[in-house]
Design an enzyme around this catalytic site. Sequence first.
Site, PDB file in Angstrom:
ATOM      1  N   ASN A 158       0.813  -1.227   0.000  1.00  0.00           N
ATOM      2  CA  ASN A 158       0.000   0.000   0.000  1.00  0.00           C
ATOM      3  C   ASN A 158       0.849   1.282   0.000  1.00  0.00           C
ATOM      4  O   ASN A 158       0.392   2.329  -0.439  1.00  0.00           O
ATOM      5  CB  ASN A 158      -1.023  -0.002   1.140  1.00  0.00           C
ATOM      6  CG  ASN A 158      -0.417  -0.035   2.509  1.00  0.00           C
ATOM      7  OD1 ASN A 158       0.755  -0.363   2.663  1.00  0.00           O
ATOM      8  ND2 ASN A 158      -1.195   0.302   3.515  1.00  0.00           N
ATOM      9  N   GLU A 257       4.306  -3.629  12.598  1.00  0.00           N
ATOM     10  CA  GLU A 257       3.324  -2.571  12.315  1.00  0.00           C
ATOM     11  C   GLU A 257       2.145  -3.266  11.651  1.00  0.00           C
ATOM     12  O   GLU A 257       2.190  -3.551  10.459  1.00  0.00           O
ATOM     13  CB  GLU A 257       3.914  -1.531  11.349  1.00  0.00           C
ATOM     14  CG  GLU A 257       5.155  -0.836  11.848  1.00  0.00           C
ATOM     15  CD  GLU A 257       4.883   0.076  13.018  1.00  0.00           C
ATOM     16  OE1 GLU A 257       3.706   0.375  13.305  1.00  0.00           O
ATOM     17  OE2 GLU A 257       5.852   0.490  13.653  1.00  0.00           O
ATOM     18  N   CYS A 291      -3.262   1.619   6.634  1.00  0.00           N
ATOM     19  CA  CYS A 291      -3.473   1.053   7.983  1.00  0.00           C
ATOM     20  C   CYS A 291      -4.069   2.072   8.941  1.00  0.00           C
ATOM     21  O   CYS A 291      -4.799   1.706   9.855  1.00  0.00           O
ATOM     22  CB  CYS A 291      -2.157   0.575   8.574  1.00  0.00           C
ATOM     23  SG  CYS A 291      -1.361  -0.637   7.563  1.00  0.00           S
ATOM     24  N   GLU A 463       8.219   3.105  14.390  1.00  0.00           N
ATOM     25  CA  GLU A 463       9.023   3.581  13.271  1.00  0.00           C
ATOM     26  C   GLU A 463       8.956   5.099  13.275  1.00  0.00           C
ATOM     27  O   GLU A 463       8.005   5.685  13.791  1.00  0.00           O
ATOM     28  CB  GLU A 463       8.477   3.017  11.954  1.00  0.00           C
ATOM     29  CG  GLU A 463       8.627   1.515  11.896  1.00  0.00           C
ATOM     30  CD  GLU A 463       8.332   0.911  10.540  1.00  0.00           C
ATOM     31  OE1 GLU A 463       7.348   1.311   9.905  1.00  0.00           O
ATOM     32  OE2 GLU A 463       9.093   0.024  10.120  1.00  0.00           O
TER      33      GLU A 463
HETATM   34  C1  SIN Z   1       0.430   2.567   6.635  1.00  0.00           C
HETATM   35  O1  SIN Z   1      -0.673   2.414   6.115  1.00  0.00           O
HETATM   36  O2  SIN Z   1       0.949   1.661   7.312  1.00  0.00           O
HETATM   37  C2  SIN Z   1       1.237   3.815   6.486  1.00  0.00           C
HETATM   38  C3  SIN Z   1       0.455   5.024   6.532  1.00  0.00           C
HETATM   39  C4  SIN Z   1       1.256   6.232   6.901  1.00  0.00           C
HETATM   40  O3  SIN Z   1       2.483   6.196   7.004  1.00  0.00           O
HETATM   41  O4  SIN Z   1       0.617   7.247   7.115  1.00  0.00           O
END
Ligand code: SIN
Length: 482
Positions: A158, A257, A291, A463
């Site tokens: 993604n 994550e 996410c 992270e």
């Molecule tokens: C993710 O969907 O894990 C990353 C989204 C983000 O870094 O904002």
Amino acid sequence: MTDIFSGQIFSGQTGALIGDTFTQAAQQYALTSPSSGKEIARVADCGVLEAHQALEASIAAFATWRKTTAYERSSLLRKWFNLILRDEQSIARLIALEMGKPVTEALGEVRYAASFIEWYAEEAKRVYGEVLPSQFGHKRLFATKHPVGPVYAVTPWNFPAAMATRKLGPALAAGCTVILKPAEQSPLTALKLAELWLEAGGPQGVIQVITCSDPVAVSGVFLDDPRVRKITFTGSTEVGRILTRQSAETLKRVSMELGGHAPFIVFEDADIDRAVQDVIACKFRNAGQTCVCTNRVYVQRNILEEFTAKLSVAVAALRVGDPLIASTQIGPLVDAQGLAKVKAHVADALTLGATASVGGHALEGLFFEPTVLSGVTADMLVMREETFGPVAPVIAFDSEAEVIAAANDTPFGLAAYLWTKDLARAVRVTESLEYGIIGLNDPVPSTAQAPFGGIKQSGFGREGGHWGLDEYLYVKYVSMAL
Ligand code: SIN
């Protein structure tokens, strides 16, 4: 800048990077574009043989890379950052082509990805140790930080650029070597980044990219070997659990994550127009395949009607189409499995009594209409599982206590959002939400210098920022008697 496209045909790197060579494995797999359904490349389909080669190269490279100075690593990272920005348009098109993110949004991802390399180029020089006071006059006590060792990094489709650099930046800054396994659906962006790393002068074996269509056997090679000291994974909770279990045998450092189920709470005192725009930014970026994007929009009952009407108008105006066209806002879902899940969630909600004030249907190919669901209840699938699609379920609430309880009633704990102008409420609710990331009147909180990560079934480790660097360092304590 060399262009790697001619129309929709990809002519860039498709071999896995093992050592300093891009190699086509004995087999290749076909990569298709989610928007056209057409094959765009044949990519090296690595197996255990290539995995073992990458493992040995990573271990050999670590012996020298760990001894480079922080200033050398910093300078290389900085060169890499500049090259990523030089090729940003081409990388953005590559992301759009291989996983369907609209190209304008993909350009934002490339800059976001580059920001991790820039930030860790600077932070590499700030890995400080400590001198501890001793109770004994003849002793001196030191705590110093060192790279944990070769890392196996598994990244999702993604954010094919940003999830790679969010791991690579701190790992390289710390002095670790990395074997990167990009998602099967989006290997080309990772290969392009690796190519730029070599162009920057990155030494052989420090970054390697192992592409494959079936990661189980390949991952086993790294997970079973005690010389790989860390695994870092971004992806589903289900897979994260399996990788954590497999890593236990060799007691690796682990960062996970994982999935989320973000509530987005709009209180009656919020600026409704701004909150509507922020749902669009939070929920509909990457067609809802993020996410941290919201899965549940809770709206206080006395503003529900106005909010839903305005949200429906804004969602209906979203431009769905070819991700390679600059004005497109919503691209396809990444694959048939992703589309099937979105369809199942929407069908389940409609069957259980929800209504779609806008959208609700699959379009041609892997596209799904941006959708707003009203009358959603806690028993529906959309309220329990990550939909990972352009669907915003709206739920009414009456009191602060009720919405906090509902927001926390999930096994996940990645991101949560709230909209209010009331400072005391903002503090109360923020403190009560059991999540790793809070967007307070902010739909997109992620940034390179901040900690990103969750609690509960959303995983562990962070992270970004100095937290992200610590994940790749161990502390050595030295007690010296004079
Ligand atoms: C993710 O969907 O894990 C990353 C989204 C983000 O870094 O904002």
